[in-house]
Each structure stands twice: as structure tokens, then as C-alpha cells.
Design a protein around this motif. Structure first.
Motif, short mmCIF file in Angstrom:
data_model
loop_
_atom_site.label_atom_id
_atom_site.label_comp_id
_atom_site.label_asym_id
_atom_site.label_seq_id
_atom_site.Cartn_x
_atom_site.Cartn_y
_atom_site.Cartn_z
N LEU A 1 0.80 -1.22 0.00
CA LEU A 1 0.00 0.00 0.00
C LEU A 1 0.84 1.28 0.00
N PHE A 2 1.88 1.29 0.83
CA PHE A 2 2.64 2.55 0.95
C PHE A 2 3.33 2.91 -0.36
N GLN A 3 3.70 1.90 -1.15
CA GLN A 3 4.34 2.18 -2.44
C GLN A 3 3.36 2.80 -3.44
N ILE A 4 2.13 2.29 -3.39
CA ILE A 4 1.10 2.85 -4.28
C ILE A 4 0.78 4.28 -3.83
N ALA A 5 0.73 4.47 -2.49
CA ALA A 5 0.40 5.80 -1.96
C ALA A 5 1.44 6.83 -2.39
N GLU A 6 2.71 6.41 -2.37
CA GLU A 6 3.80 7.33 -2.72
C GLU A 6 3.60 7.95 -4.10
N LYS A 7 3.06 7.13 -5.00
CA LYS A 7 2.91 7.63 -6.38
C LYS A 7 1.51 8.16 -6.64
N SER A 8 0.76 8.42 -5.56
CA SER A 8 -0.62 8.87 -5.75
C SER A 8 -0.86 10.15 -4.95
N PRO A 9 -1.97 10.81 -5.21
CA PRO A 9 -2.25 12.02 -4.43
C PRO A 9 -2.76 11.71 -3.03
N TYR A 10 -2.86 10.43 -2.66
CA TYR A 10 -3.45 10.06 -1.37
C TYR A 10 -2.39 9.59 -0.37
N SER A 11 -2.73 9.67 0.90
CA SER A 11 -1.84 9.11 1.91
C SER A 11 -2.16 7.62 2.08
N ALA A 12 -1.19 6.87 2.60
CA ALA A 12 -1.42 5.43 2.83
C ALA A 12 -2.60 5.25 3.79
N SER B 1 -3.05 -2.07 -6.42
CA SER B 1 -2.37 -1.81 -7.68
C SER B 1 -2.75 -0.44 -8.21
N GLN B 2 -1.91 0.08 -9.12
CA GLN B 2 -2.22 1.35 -9.79
C GLN B 2 -3.56 1.24 -10.51
N GLU B 3 -3.79 0.08 -11.13
CA GLU B 3 -5.02 -0.10 -11.90
C GLU B 3 -6.23 -0.04 -10.98
N ALA B 4 -6.11 -0.67 -9.79
CA ALA B 4 -7.23 -0.66 -8.84
C ALA B 4 -7.53 0.78 -8.42
N LEU B 5 -6.47 1.54 -8.18
CA LEU B 5 -6.65 2.93 -7.76
C LEU B 5 -7.31 3.72 -8.88
N LYS B 6 -6.89 3.44 -10.09
CA LYS B 6 -7.47 4.14 -11.25
C LYS B 6 -8.97 3.81 -11.34
N ARG B 7 -9.31 2.55 -11.10
CA ARG B 7 -10.73 2.17 -11.17
C ARG B 7 -11.53 2.90 -10.11
N TYR B 8 -10.92 3.05 -8.92
CA TYR B 8 -11.60 3.79 -7.86
C TYR B 8 -11.83 5.23 -8.29
N GLN B 9 -10.76 5.85 -8.84
CA GLN B 9 -10.86 7.25 -9.25
C GLN B 9 -11.89 7.43 -10.37
N ASP B 10 -11.86 6.51 -11.33
CA ASP B 10 -12.84 6.60 -12.43
C ASP B 10 -14.26 6.48 -11.90
#
Ligand code: ATP
Ligand code: MG
Length: 315
Positions: A264-275, A299-308
Motif C-alpha cells: 500500500l505505501f508504495q502505491i500511496a507514494e505515487k498517488s495524491p493520497y496518503s497510505a 495496484s495502480q489499476e485498482a486505484l485508477k478504477r476507484y478514481q474513475d
């Protein structure tokens, strides 16, 4: 009306679909996965109940036939019995597709896991009353068990085509431990029966992790109070985890569709959100993720699906 949030239901369907697209699955890789899951589930399912063997010891007892010094004989026998019960489960799913869940089958599962440790009551309903340690719910009187079990199978038959499989499997598990038809081994039997339902529908073996024991007991006790939603979600998460492990192992590296799951923390680092915020989204069932040990993977894809999804809602 389903008890699963839409995104979780969709995530399971997407993963099962991805797995089915890979069929026929490569034999040797599947064999390896099965061996892995058989040991993992044997360890976890028995450990939840207080068996003292570690994961590694379970592996050694099953595969090398060794005896672990200082550990009770009973724990060894239970591991072997449970492993054999899983082999039986795989056989059933593979060669006896028509065989549906019945009282007899539930009793057979119980008989298999207690074969070496229980002389009198293996595969037999209890004739005295029981309590569940650590739970408020008191199971029905022994005299009512046969009728309650009959009703449970009737319920299953009525609902097996109506409910989504994951929900059906989870509810069956809860209803079985609610009745607690056996003196001991109810949890293990229920986890096996639940798996039989899932595996017949093409899902991989699903493991309730020992680390999640507290949560498992909590959501079961909510289900006792006619609120099974959290328990169904708990099971759905476990299904998701197994599917992810299968997909991760079986998807060819070259496949572009493969999702890369990272802590999770690695995905958070590359996203606008905190872990912390992503963790909240996971717990709310809004972001797909699975747990390995104590760490969430997404995953990045999961985050993208959430954002979409959010974007769509706003529009
Ligand atoms: N509140 C509850 N309502 C219904 N069932 C529960 C509740 N809390 C726990 N259980 C179930 O009872 C099981 C324990 O019962 P029992 O000791 O007969 O089973 P076991 O297989 O020997 O142990 P375990 O399931 O812990 O491995 C738990 O695993 C769980 O599935
Ligand atoms: Mg027990």
C-alpha cells in the motif's frame, strides 16, 4: 438483493473471469498452487482452533512425515487428517461434479478431519449441548440438531441457484457453525464445506487466516444477530486473495493485462493520497486490495478504477 457491495462483486467477477480466460490452466503450475494452498489452509484452519504446529512444521509433517519434538501427537494427526480431507475435496470437485452438498457430505468432511483424533464422534452429530468458546451465541439443543441440519440443506438447495456463489458459501458456513452440529471440529468442517461450494463454481481454495481470527469471530457474531453482511464481505476478501494469488502465478509475464500488486505505501507514494486514506478506502470496500501477512497490497489499476468510479459518480 446481494450482501456484497457492487465493487467487491465486480472485482470477484473480473478476477474469476480472468482466471477462466487462462483455462486450460497449466497442469504443473496448478499442481504446485494446490499443494501450497493445501498446506496453507491446513496450517491456518487448524491453528485457528489452537493447533500448535507452525506453517513450516505443518509442511514437514505432511510432506516428510516427520514428528516435531515437543508438539502434541494430536496436532500431528489433525494436520494429516485435514490435509487428507482437502485431497478428498479436490477429488470431489474434479470427478464427482454432480455430487451436491448434503448432510451426509458434511458428516463425511467431519469424519475425515477427526478420523485419527476422535473415536466415538467422528462424523456423528452431538448428543449433548455445547458452548462456543469466545462467542455469545449458544447453539441449539442437541435434540434439535437433526432437524436444524435438514433445514439447512433445504435452505441450501432452495438458494443455490438464487444467491451469488460467494454469498451462498459464506452464509452456509455461518449457518453451519450457528447450529454447531458436532462436539468439536465445527469450524474446520464449515470452512471445508464453504470451500466445496466455492470450488465447484471454479474458485480456488480459500483460506481463513489465523491472523484474522479476531475479525472472523467478530463478523460471525454479527451474523448471529442477523447481520451477515460483514461476514459475507470477510469471505469475499478471502476469495479475492486466493484469486489474486492464482492470477499472479498463472498469468504469463508478458500479459499486458496483468496487474502489479504492490504494498500500500508504495502505491500511496505515487498517488495524491496518503497510505492512511487508502487504508480507509480499502476498509470501506471502495478500493480493491488483498492482505499478505499484515500488509495490504493494491495496484495502480485498482486505484485508477476507484478514481474513475468517483469521477462517474460526480458526473
Ligand atoms: N459467534 C459465533 N457464532 C457462530 N459460530 C462461531 C462464532 N464464533 C466462532 N464460531 C465458529 O466456531 C468454531 C469453533 O468451534 P469448534 O471448536 O467446534 O470448531 P473447531 O474446528 O474445533 O475449531 P476451529 O473452528 O476454531 O478450528 C470457529 O472456528 C468458528 O467457525
Ligand atoms: Mg475446537
Amino acid at each position: 438483493m446481494t450482501l456484497l457491495p457492487k465493487n467487491l462483486q465486480e472485482s470477484l467477477e473480473r478476477r474469476l473471469h480472468a482466471l477462466n480466460k487462462l483455462r486450460p490452466l497449466p497442469h504443473s503450475a496448478v499442481q504446485k498452487l494446490r499443494e501450497h494452498f493445501k498446506i496453507e489452509m491446513t496450517y491456518n484452519s487448524n491453528a485457528i482452533e489452537g493447533n500448535s504446529l507452525t506453517l513450516k512444521e505443518t509442511f514437514l509433517v505432511i510432506n516428510e512425515g516427520i514428528t516435531v519434538k515437543g508438539k502434541p501427537l494430536k496436532d500431528h494427526l489433525e494436520a494429516k487428517d485435514h490435509h487428507a480431507a482437502l485431497e478428498y475435496l479436490y477429488e470431489l470437485v474434479e470427478y464427482k461434479k454432480q455430487q451436491t452438498l448434503s448432510e451426509q457430505l458434511v458428516r463425511t468432511l467431519h469424519q475425515l478431519i477427526t478420523r485419527e483424533t476422535e473415536e466415538e464422534w467422528a462424523g456423528r452429530y452431538r448428543e449433548s449441548n455445547v458452548f462456543i468458546g469466545g462467542a455469545d451465541h449458544t447453539p441449539p439443543d442437541a435434540i434439535d440438531v437433526p432437524l436444524q441440519m435438514k433445514k439447512l440443506i433445504d435452505w441450501f438447495q432452495k438458494n443455490q441457484k438464487k444467491l451469488p456463489i460467494v454469498e451462498l458459501a459464506a452464509l452456509f458456513h455461518h449457518r453451519l457453525v450457528f447450529i454447531h452440529p458436532f462436539l468439536d471440529g465445527n469450524g474446520r468442517t464449515a470452512r471445508l464445506a464453504m470451500n466445496l461450494i466455492l470450488m465447484k463454481a471454479g474458485y480456488p481454495l480459500v483460506v481463513v487466516l489465523k491472523n484474522d481470527r479476531k475479525k472472523y469471530y467478530r463478523v460471525l457474531s454479527e451474523a448471529d444477530k442477523e447481520n451477515p453482511k460483514s461476514f459475507v464481505q470477510f469471505v469475499a476478501r478471502a476469495v479475492e486473495r486466493s484469486l489474486d494469488i492464482y492470477l499472479k502465478t498463472l498469468t504469463p509475464i508478458s500479459s499486458k493485462e496483468r496487474e502489479r500488486f504492490l504494498p500500500l505505501f508504495q502505491i500511496a507514494e505515487k498517488s495524491p493520497y496518503s497510505a492512511k486514506y487508502l487504508n480507509l478506502l480499502i476498509r470501506q470496500g471502495k478500493l480493491e486490495a488483498h492482505k499478505e501477512g499484515r500488509i495490504w497490497f493494491t495496484s495502480q489499476e485498482a486505484l485508477k478504477r476507484y478514481q474513475d468510479g468517483r469521477q462517474r459518480k460526480r458526473e
